[in-house]
Design a protein around this motif. Structure first.
Motif: not given
Length: 445
Positions: A247-249, A309-313, A325-328, A333-338
């Motif tokens: 998760v840190q990566k 897998e839906e991209p979002f800002y 907010l990034l942690e939450r 598992g949605y950080e890869k969609q950001l």
């Protein structure tokens, strides 16, 4: 043995550390393992084992990262068919750590691959029951029909849960402490207690699932009035079966952009600021999912509204909120969609209409009222008889059912969800006035 319970309030998730003679085991750890590392450091203990009671649907576990960073062995049921390196842990299997003996009990019902971890140290017994046995309830059996690649029918699992409760905990002492993976507020069950632990004797006495009843009666009760299933649940089951990335990566790879004036057309924007700030100025195609602290449900509504897998800002009020907010966001598992985390320029000019309570009271018939509460809430009490009723988690997909020839007023039960609902409809109806009733709903309910 020393047992430490960790609570993640927004997801009502409990995880555990068990320490004995300089060694430590973890049960159902949350996405970021650093808190467990700190606890191990405080107790001069080496993490040697991670138990997964089942592949969770509502959060991403750090079991694989912990294995890779500490060398701890992951224990999970062979029925899971896990894609990561692990030891099968099922009926009859055991593991010794210091003075503690861990044993496995296969307890299907919430999922086909659920296990309960029995920890024994002398005359002390602890049961880490995952999502099988909660305090006052048992885990819902209806997630695996739509939960990723590992399918199982709800009625079949409900029947398995009946036999689990009837038979699998027999022989264990009433004094055994029950430590569940979730508590009140979780969508993994429906009537959980606010208590974070109990004893098996108390559950045998007061938990509805243990009372004398037929299989048919049990199945009818457990399947009735279960809460909605967010989009992300199936996605998380599959992520946990595969094992999540460090998760840190993944968090470090997310871009940060400041004082943004615009983004690409058509990309979803999740705006986590408070509703008042959102209404004063936001980007097109924004959804206002407020992150107000540990008592809100940001993670749940993010995963219920935005699809895997839906991209979002992600819009934050200030750079001081980025870390939280990034942690939450990463919890599910949605950080890869950001596509990026952003703060907004003062020049952002798209605004929302302000709700006029006095006019609404005087001219209710001139508005289309949209009730975005859950079906169970509506069934319990209708606030406005002629309201269009669409739960928030279905609103993006069903917005076309709403008449747009009059101004639209959106309400929920207390004001939190209606900000998200009204922003969704703003994106759908460009020429219709959309109002968020917000906490004015309390004047009617």
């Amino acid at each position: 043995m020393k047992i430490k319970q960790f609570k993640d309030s927004p997801l009502a998730h409990y995880s555990y550390a068990i320490v004995s003679e300089g060694k430590m085991a973890l049960v159902d750890p949350e996405r970021n393992p650093l808190k467990y590392y700190r606890y191990a450091e405080e107790h001069d203990a080496k993490i040697v084992a991670v138990f997964e009671t089942h592949p969770h649907a509502d959060f991403v576990s750090s079991h694989l990262q912990i294995h890779e960073q500490t060398g701890a062995t992951i224990y999970a049921s062979k029925l899971l068919g896990a894609d990561y390196q692990h030891e099968g842990f099922d009926d009859g299997d055991s593991f010794k750590m210091g003075k503690v003996t861990f044993k496995a009990i296969n307890t299907p019902g919430h999922s086909p691959d659920s296990i309960t971890i029995v920890a024994e140290d002398g005359n002390k017994t602890a049961l880490f029951t995952g999502d099988t046995l909660f305090i006052g309830d048992v885990g819902r059996p209806d997630l695996r029909e739509k939960a990723g690649n590992m399918k199982a029918k709800r009625v079949d699992l409900a029947k398995k849960m009946y036999h689990t409760i009837q038979n699998k905990y027999n022989g264990l002492p009433d004094a055994a402490i029950v430590y569940p993976a979730h508590g009140a507020g979780s969508l993994c069950g429906k009537n959980m207690s606010t208590d974070s632990s109990s004893t098996l004797g108390q559950e045998r006495k007061f938990n509805w699932a243990f009372r004398e009843q037929t299989e048919e009666q049990f199945v009818e009760t457990i399947l009735k009035d279960q809460p909605f299933i967010p989009h992300y649940f199936g996605f998380n089951v599959d992520v946990n079966k595969n094992g999540a990335d460090n998760v840190q990566k993944t968090k470090a790879a997310v871009k940060l952009n400041l004082l943004v004036e615009s983004v690409e057309d058509g990309v979803t924007v999740v705006d986590a600021r408070d509703g008042d700030a959102y209404k004063k100025g936001h980007l097109p195609n924004s959804i206002n999912i407020m992150a107000r602290g540990e008592n809100d449900k940001y993670e749940t509504w993010l995963g219920a509204i935005v699809k895997p897998e839906e991209p979002f800002y992600l819009v934050v009020e200030s750079v001081t909120h980025v870390r939280e907010l990034l942690e939450r966001t990463a919890k599910i598992g949605y950080e890869k969609q950001l596509k990026g985390i952003i703060t907004l320029s003062d020049s952002v000019s798209q605004t929302s209409d302000n709700f006029n309570l006095k006019d609404f009271k005087a001219h209710k018939d001139e508005y289309t009222i949209v009730d975005i509460r859950n079906n169970s809430e509506v069934a319990e009490k209708r606030i406005f008889e002629n309201a269009v009723e669409i739960p928030l988690n279905e609103l993006r997909e069903r917005a076309e059912e709403i008449p747009s020839d009059r101004p639209i007023v959106v309400h929920c039960a207390g004001g939190y969800r209606s900000s998200a609902g009204s922003s969704i409809l703003e994106n759908k109806f460009k020429t219709t006035r959309i109002f968020d009733m917000s906490d004015d709903i309390k004047k009617f309910s």
